[in-house]
Design a protein around this motif. Structure first.
Motif, mmCIF file in Angstrom:
data_model
loop_
_atom_site.group_PDB
_atom_site.id
_atom_site.type_symbol
_atom_site.label_atom_id
_atom_site.label_comp_id
_atom_site.label_asym_id
_atom_site.label_seq_id
_atom_site.Cartn_x
_atom_site.Cartn_y
_atom_site.Cartn_z
ATOM 1 N N ALA A 166 0.823 -1.219 0.000
ATOM 2 C CA ALA A 166 0.000 0.000 0.000
ATOM 3 C C ALA A 166 0.854 1.264 0.000
ATOM 4 C CB ALA A 166 -0.931 0.008 1.202
ATOM 5 N N LYS A 167 2.148 1.146 0.212
ATOM 6 C CA LYS A 167 2.979 2.351 0.227
ATOM 7 C C LYS A 167 3.203 2.919 -1.173
ATOM 8 C CE LYS A 167 7.110 -0.464 0.780
ATOM 9 N NZ LYS A 167 8.152 -0.808 1.715
ATOM 10 N N SER A 199 1.924 4.534 -4.828
ATOM 11 C CA SER A 199 0.905 5.536 -5.139
ATOM 12 C C SER A 199 -0.368 4.846 -5.627
ATOM 13 C CB SER A 199 1.411 6.487 -6.224
ATOM 14 O OG SER A 199 1.466 5.815 -7.469
ATOM 15 N N ALA A 200 -1.475 5.551 -5.537
ATOM 16 C CA ALA A 200 -2.751 5.009 -6.001
ATOM 17 C C ALA A 200 -2.680 4.680 -7.498
ATOM 18 C CB ALA A 200 -3.877 5.990 -5.712
ATOM 19 N N CYS A 247 -4.554 0.997 6.705
ATOM 20 C CA CYS A 247 -3.723 1.799 5.798
ATOM 21 C C CYS A 247 -3.855 1.362 4.343
ATOM 22 C CB CYS A 247 -2.265 1.730 6.227
ATOM 23 S SG CYS A 247 -1.975 2.426 7.867
ATOM 24 N N LYS A 252 -5.358 3.674 1.211
ATOM 25 C CA LYS A 252 -4.597 3.951 -0.014
ATOM 26 C C LYS A 252 -5.385 3.518 -1.241
ATOM 27 C CE LYS A 252 -1.066 5.425 -0.532
ATOM 28 N NZ LYS A 252 0.283 5.538 -0.915
ATOM 29 N N LYS A 278 -8.029 5.855 -2.577
ATOM 30 C CA LYS A 278 -7.586 7.006 -3.367
ATOM 31 C C LYS A 278 -7.526 6.682 -4.855
ATOM 32 C CE LYS A 278 -4.918 8.970 0.409
ATOM 33 N NZ LYS A 278 -3.597 9.342 0.900
#
Length: 115
Positions: free
Chosen positions: A38-39, A41-42, A65, A69, A72
């Protein structure tokens, strides 16, 4: 059928657990899963999920989290699993146990057979 796994990017035991569960699933069923943290970008998540038939989000705790994400992006998960809701206690930087990994793996595999 291909499943996209989106996992938590946390450094707590439950966050690390989601990564280890995804790796275990990919080992057990090569080519059946695509996986991303999930870190990212969308936009990157959208691109990497690509042609997956279903999206499964695996969050470590109720902070969710990975879910936040993914929200988004234009993607909606088919299934959402929270390790802490499976009875796995969040213990800061504690070590992940094999039985905890197996519990999350089983929860994901159960989603494959029950719509």
């Amino acid at each position: 059928m291909t499943f996209a796994l989106v996992t938590c990017s946390g450094i707590s035991n439950t966050g690390k657990l989601t990564t280890q569960a995804a790796l275990m699933l990919m080992q057990r069923r090569p080519g059946h899963y695509v996986w991303m943290h999930a870190k990212q970008s969308a936009a990157t998540l959208e691109a990497e999920i690509g042609d997956a038939d279903q999206v499964i989000v695996i969050d470590g705790c109720t902070d969710c989290c990975a879910t936040k994400k993914l929200a988004k992006s234009c993607l909606v998960p088919h299934y959402h699993i929270i390790a802490a809701e499976l009875g796995i206690e969040k213990k800061g930087m504690g070590e992940v146990r094999y039985d905890e990994i197996e519990k999350v793996v089983r929860a994901v595999m159960d989603k494959e057979v029950s719509p």
